[in-house]
Design a protein around this motif. Sequence first.
Motif, PDB file in Angstrom:
ATOM      1  N   ARG A 152       3.866 -13.605 -38.165  1.00 18.94           N
ATOM      2  CA  ARG A 152       3.974 -14.001 -39.563  1.00 18.94           C
ATOM      3  C   ARG A 152       2.970 -15.121 -39.861  1.00 18.94           C
ATOM      4  O   ARG A 152       2.844 -16.078 -39.081  1.00 18.94           O
ATOM      5  CB  ARG A 152       5.383 -14.505 -39.875  1.00 18.94           C
ATOM      6  N   VAL A 153       2.277 -14.978 -40.958  1.00 22.09           N
ATOM      7  CA  VAL A 153       1.481 -16.070 -41.526  1.00 22.09           C
ATOM      8  C   VAL A 153       1.941 -16.214 -42.967  1.00 22.09           C
ATOM      9  O   VAL A 153       1.709 -15.320 -43.792  1.00 22.09           O
ATOM     10  CB  VAL A 153      -0.027 -15.793 -41.457  1.00 22.09           C
ATOM     11  N   GLU A 154       2.630 -17.330 -43.259  1.00 22.06           N
ATOM     12  CA  GLU A 154       3.262 -17.520 -44.571  1.00 22.06           C
ATOM     13  C   GLU A 154       4.232 -16.357 -44.823  1.00 22.06           C
ATOM     14  O   GLU A 154       5.102 -16.105 -44.022  1.00 22.06           O
ATOM     15  CB  GLU A 154       2.211 -17.680 -45.666  1.00 22.06           C
ATOM     16  N   ASP A 155       4.038 -15.599 -45.908  1.00 21.32           N
ATOM     17  CA  ASP A 155       4.936 -14.479 -46.202  1.00 21.32           C
ATOM     18  C   ASP A 155       4.329 -13.130 -45.811  1.00 21.32           C
ATOM     19  O   ASP A 155       4.838 -12.083 -46.191  1.00 21.32           O
ATOM     20  CB  ASP A 155       5.321 -14.463 -47.684  1.00 21.32           C
ATOM     21  N   LEU A 156       3.252 -13.168 -45.031  1.00 16.19           N
ATOM     22  CA  LEU A 156       2.605 -11.950 -44.538  1.00 16.19           C
ATOM     23  C   LEU A 156       3.075 -11.669 -43.121  1.00 16.19           C
ATOM     24  O   LEU A 156       2.996 -12.546 -42.250  1.00 16.19           O
ATOM     25  CB  LEU A 156       1.088 -12.113 -44.563  1.00 16.19           C
ATOM     26  N   VAL A 157       3.574 -10.460 -42.871  1.00 15.86           N
ATOM     27  CA  VAL A 157       4.057 -10.086 -41.545  1.00 15.86           C
ATOM     28  C   VAL A 157       3.299  -8.842 -41.082  1.00 15.86           C
ATOM     29  O   VAL A 157       3.220  -7.835 -41.796  1.00 15.86           O
ATOM     30  CB  VAL A 157       5.571  -9.793 -41.549  1.00 15.86           C
ATOM     31  N   ILE A 158       2.741  -8.918 -39.873  1.00 13.33           N
ATOM     32  CA  ILE A 158       2.019  -7.794 -39.286  1.00 13.33           C
ATOM     33  C   ILE A 158       2.703  -7.407 -37.985  1.00 13.33           C
ATOM     34  O   ILE A 158       3.012  -8.279 -37.162  1.00 13.33           O
ATOM     35  CB  ILE A 158       0.530  -8.147 -39.064  1.00 13.33           C
ATOM     36  N   ASP A 159       2.970  -6.124 -37.819  1.00 15.50           N
ATOM     37  CA  ASP A 159       3.579  -5.602 -36.597  1.00 15.50           C
ATOM     38  C   ASP A 159       2.491  -4.914 -35.780  1.00 15.50           C
ATOM     39  O   ASP A 159       1.949  -3.889 -36.200  1.00 15.50           O
ATOM     40  CB  ASP A 159       4.707  -4.621 -36.937  1.00 15.50           C
ATOM     41  N   LEU A 160       2.159  -5.472 -34.638  1.00 11.92           N
ATOM     42  CA  LEU A 160       1.050  -4.970 -33.836  1.00 11.92           C
ATOM     43  C   LEU A 160       1.349  -3.634 -33.184  1.00 11.92           C
ATOM     44  O   LEU A 160       0.422  -2.889 -32.845  1.00 11.92           O
ATOM     45  CB  LEU A 160       0.681  -5.995 -32.762  1.00 11.92           C
ATOM     46  N   MET A 161       2.617  -3.311 -33.009  1.00 11.54           N
ATOM     47  CA  MET A 161       2.970  -2.050 -32.372  1.00 11.54           C
ATOM     48  C   MET A 161       3.035  -0.917 -33.378  1.00 11.54           C
ATOM     49  O   MET A 161       2.429   0.140 -33.186  1.00 11.54           O
ATOM     50  CB  MET A 161       4.316  -2.178 -31.651  1.00 11.54           C
ATOM     51  N   THR A 162       3.758  -1.114 -34.469  1.00 11.28           N
ATOM     52  CA  THR A 162       3.913  -0.052 -35.456  1.00 11.28           C
ATOM     53  C   THR A 162       2.775  -0.039 -36.471  1.00 11.28           C
ATOM     54  O   THR A 162       2.625   0.911 -37.238  1.00 11.28           O
ATOM     55  CB  THR A 162       5.233  -0.213 -36.232  1.00 11.28           C
ATOM     56  N   ARG A 163       1.995  -1.130 -36.481  1.00 13.00           N
ATOM     57  CA  ARG A 163       0.872  -1.302 -37.412  1.00 13.00           C
ATOM     58  C   ARG A 163       1.339  -1.335 -38.866  1.00 13.00           C
ATOM     59  O   ARG A 163       0.611  -0.938 -39.762  1.00 13.00           O
ATOM     60  CB  ARG A 163      -0.196  -0.214 -37.206  1.00 13.00           C
ATOM     61  N   GLN A 164       2.523  -1.837 -39.056  1.00 13.90           N
ATOM     62  CA  GLN A 164       3.031  -2.031 -40.404  1.00 13.90           C
ATOM     63  C   GLN A 164       2.696  -3.435 -40.881  1.00 13.90           C
ATOM     64  O   GLN A 164       2.742  -4.393 -40.110  1.00 13.90           O
ATOM     65  CB  GLN A 164       4.542  -1.812 -40.450  1.00 13.90           C
ATOM     66  N   VAL A 165       2.362  -3.544 -42.157  1.00 12.20           N
ATOM     67  CA  VAL A 165       2.037  -4.825 -42.769  1.00 12.20           C
ATOM     68  C   VAL A 165       2.908  -4.994 -44.005  1.00 12.20           C
ATOM     69  O   VAL A 165       2.997  -4.093 -44.844  1.00 12.20           O
ATOM     70  CB  VAL A 165       0.542  -4.902 -43.155  1.00 12.20           C
ATOM     71  N   LEU A 203      -4.372 -15.786 -49.075  1.00 11.85           N
ATOM     72  CA  LEU A 203      -4.401 -16.227 -47.682  1.00 11.85           C
ATOM     73  C   LEU A 203      -5.801 -16.158 -47.080  1.00 11.85           C
ATOM     74  O   LEU A 203      -6.123 -16.919 -46.171  1.00 11.85           O
ATOM     75  CB  LEU A 203      -3.443 -15.371 -46.842  1.00 11.85           C
ATOM     76  N   ILE A 204      -6.607 -15.218 -47.566  1.00 10.90           N
ATOM     77  CA  ILE A 204      -7.960 -15.028 -47.030  1.00 10.90           C
ATOM     78  C   ILE A 204      -8.959 -15.702 -47.953  1.00 10.90           C
ATOM     79  O   ILE A 204      -8.965 -15.467 -49.159  1.00 10.90           O
ATOM     80  CB  ILE A 204      -8.295 -13.530 -46.892  1.00 10.90           C
ATOM     81  N   GLU A 205      -9.788 -16.564 -47.370  1.00  8.67           N
ATOM     82  CA  GLU A 205     -10.779 -17.254 -48.183  1.00  8.67           C
ATOM     83  C   GLU A 205     -12.188 -17.077 -47.605  1.00  8.67           C
ATOM     84  O   GLU A 205     -12.363 -16.867 -46.407  1.00  8.67           O
ATOM     85  CB  GLU A 205     -10.459 -18.742 -48.279  1.00  8.67           C
ATOM     86  N   THR A 206     -13.169 -17.142 -48.488  1.00  8.46           N
ATOM     87  CA  THR A 206     -14.568 -17.124 -48.084  1.00  8.46           C
ATOM     88  C   THR A 206     -15.044 -18.558 -47.917  1.00  8.46           C
ATOM     89  O   THR A 206     -14.879 -19.375 -48.828  1.00  8.46           O
ATOM     90  CB  THR A 206     -15.443 -16.424 -49.132  1.00  8.46           C
ATOM     91  N   VAL A 207     -15.593 -18.866 -46.760  1.00  8.35           N
ATOM     92  CA  VAL A 207     -16.191 -20.173 -46.524  1.00  8.35           C
ATOM     93  C   VAL A 207     -17.692 -19.978 -46.694  1.00  8.35           C
ATOM     94  O   VAL A 207     -18.354 -19.402 -45.825  1.00  8.35           O
ATOM     95  CB  VAL A 207     -15.848 -20.705 -45.119  1.00  8.35           C
ATOM     96  N   ILE A 208     -18.213 -20.402 -47.818  1.00  5.94           N
ATOM     97  CA  ILE A 208     -19.582 -20.079 -48.213  1.00  5.94           C
ATOM     98  C   ILE A 208     -20.584 -20.533 -47.157  1.00  5.94           C
ATOM     99  O   ILE A 208     -20.566 -21.678 -46.697  1.00  5.94           O
ATOM    100  CB  ILE A 208     -19.918 -20.729 -49.576  1.00  5.94           C
ATOM    101  N   GLY A 209     -21.440 -19.594 -46.768  1.00  9.63           N
ATOM    102  CA  GLY A 209     -22.474 -19.882 -45.789  1.00  9.63           C
ATOM    103  C   GLY A 209     -22.008 -19.872 -44.359  1.00  9.63           C
ATOM    104  O   GLY A 209     -22.810 -20.056 -43.431  1.00  9.63           O
ATOM    105  N   VAL A 210     -20.696 -19.656 -44.143  1.00  9.31           N
ATOM    106  CA  VAL A 210     -20.158 -19.697 -42.773  1.00  9.31           C
ATOM    107  C   VAL A 210     -19.446 -18.394 -42.414  1.00  9.31           C
ATOM    108  O   VAL A 210     -19.776 -17.738 -41.426  1.00  9.31           O
ATOM    109  CB  VAL A 210     -19.194 -20.885 -42.584  1.00  9.31           C
ATOM    110  N   GLY A 211     -18.447 -18.006 -43.213  1.00  7.90           N
ATOM    111  CA  GLY A 211     -17.707 -16.790 -42.883  1.00  7.90           C
ATOM    112  C   GLY A 211     -16.411 -16.698 -43.664  1.00  7.90           C
ATOM    113  O   GLY A 211     -16.358 -17.018 -44.849  1.00  7.90           O
ATOM    114  N   TYR A 212     -15.338 -16.311 -42.968  1.00 12.26           N
ATOM    115  CA  TYR A 212     -14.045 -16.088 -43.610  1.00 12.26           C
ATOM    116  C   TYR A 212     -12.948 -16.752 -42.794  1.00 12.26           C
ATOM    117  O   TYR A 212     -13.072 -16.958 -41.586  1.00 12.26           O
ATOM    118  CB  TYR A 212     -13.759 -14.582 -43.708  1.00 12.26           C
ATOM    119  N   LYS A 213     -11.835 -17.045 -43.491  1.00 14.20           N
ATOM    120  CA  LYS A 213     -10.705 -17.681 -42.803  1.00 14.20           C
ATOM    121  C   LYS A 213      -9.400 -17.214 -43.420  1.00 14.20           C
ATOM    122  O   LYS A 213      -9.275 -17.132 -44.646  1.00 14.20           O
ATOM    123  CB  LYS A 213     -10.817 -19.203 -42.894  1.00 14.20           C
ATOM    124  N   LEU A 214      -8.433 -16.874 -42.566  1.00 12.98           N
ATOM    125  CA  LEU A 214      -7.068 -16.613 -43.001  1.00 12.98           C
ATOM    126  C   LEU A 214      -6.266 -17.866 -42.692  1.00 12.98           C
ATOM    127  O   LEU A 214      -6.204 -18.295 -41.531  1.00 12.98           O
ATOM    128  CB  LEU A 214      -6.495 -15.388 -42.298  1.00 12.98           C
TER     129      LEU A 214
END
Length: 227
Positions: free
Chosen positions: A128-141, A209-220
Amino acid sequence: MKILVVEDENKLAGFIQQGLHQAGYIVQHSDNGSEALRKAASETFDLILLDLMLPGMNGIEVLKNLRAFKILSPVIIVSALSGTSQVVEGLDLGAVDYIKKPFEWEELLARIRILQRKIFTAETTRIRVEDLVIDLMTRQVVRGNQQILLTAKEFALLEYLIRNTNRVVSKNQILENVWNMSFDPESNVVEVFMYQLRKKVDKDFDKPLIETVIGVGYKLSGTKSSL
């Protein structure tokens, strides 16, 4: 699931990488034992597919060093050797499985799925990250109470971001880990998939939750926990 393929036959390595990527796994490749050991020491892999007949440091030496350095990533030996003392020694050193070359692709995937189930019975499958839940086995988000449907590549991209929660990852790192591509300034594949992923994960929610860091990349970003 993040997999390190250690194989010095470039054609076979490319075949394995492509197939694993298509199956939705995050994949890196090393063509020699020394490089594989450096990667395994600097990053966490859920699985290492290890050939035994490698230039320089062979597979047995890699296994010995992995265990000496307390690197506990599961190892499946993938080798043309069969019923030899090296295979037995590899299994005794802690390899969890062995598959003989040449192999059927579906058999290799089945062995990986079996290992996944064993890992996930001992460990949580959900992050879980905040209210986002990812299941690595079932691949449900799921975010909030809403199920989010992702393609295999979108899931691999999200998994990579979640593994690096609160860390900025560059476009080059994403290309290498999710697409197994070297940096290509002309390619916009990361931007296209990131746009699609953000549209599904962030668009209809109050807090992105996902942001662009200008000139560098991305961050969750967010508070991360296992369920």
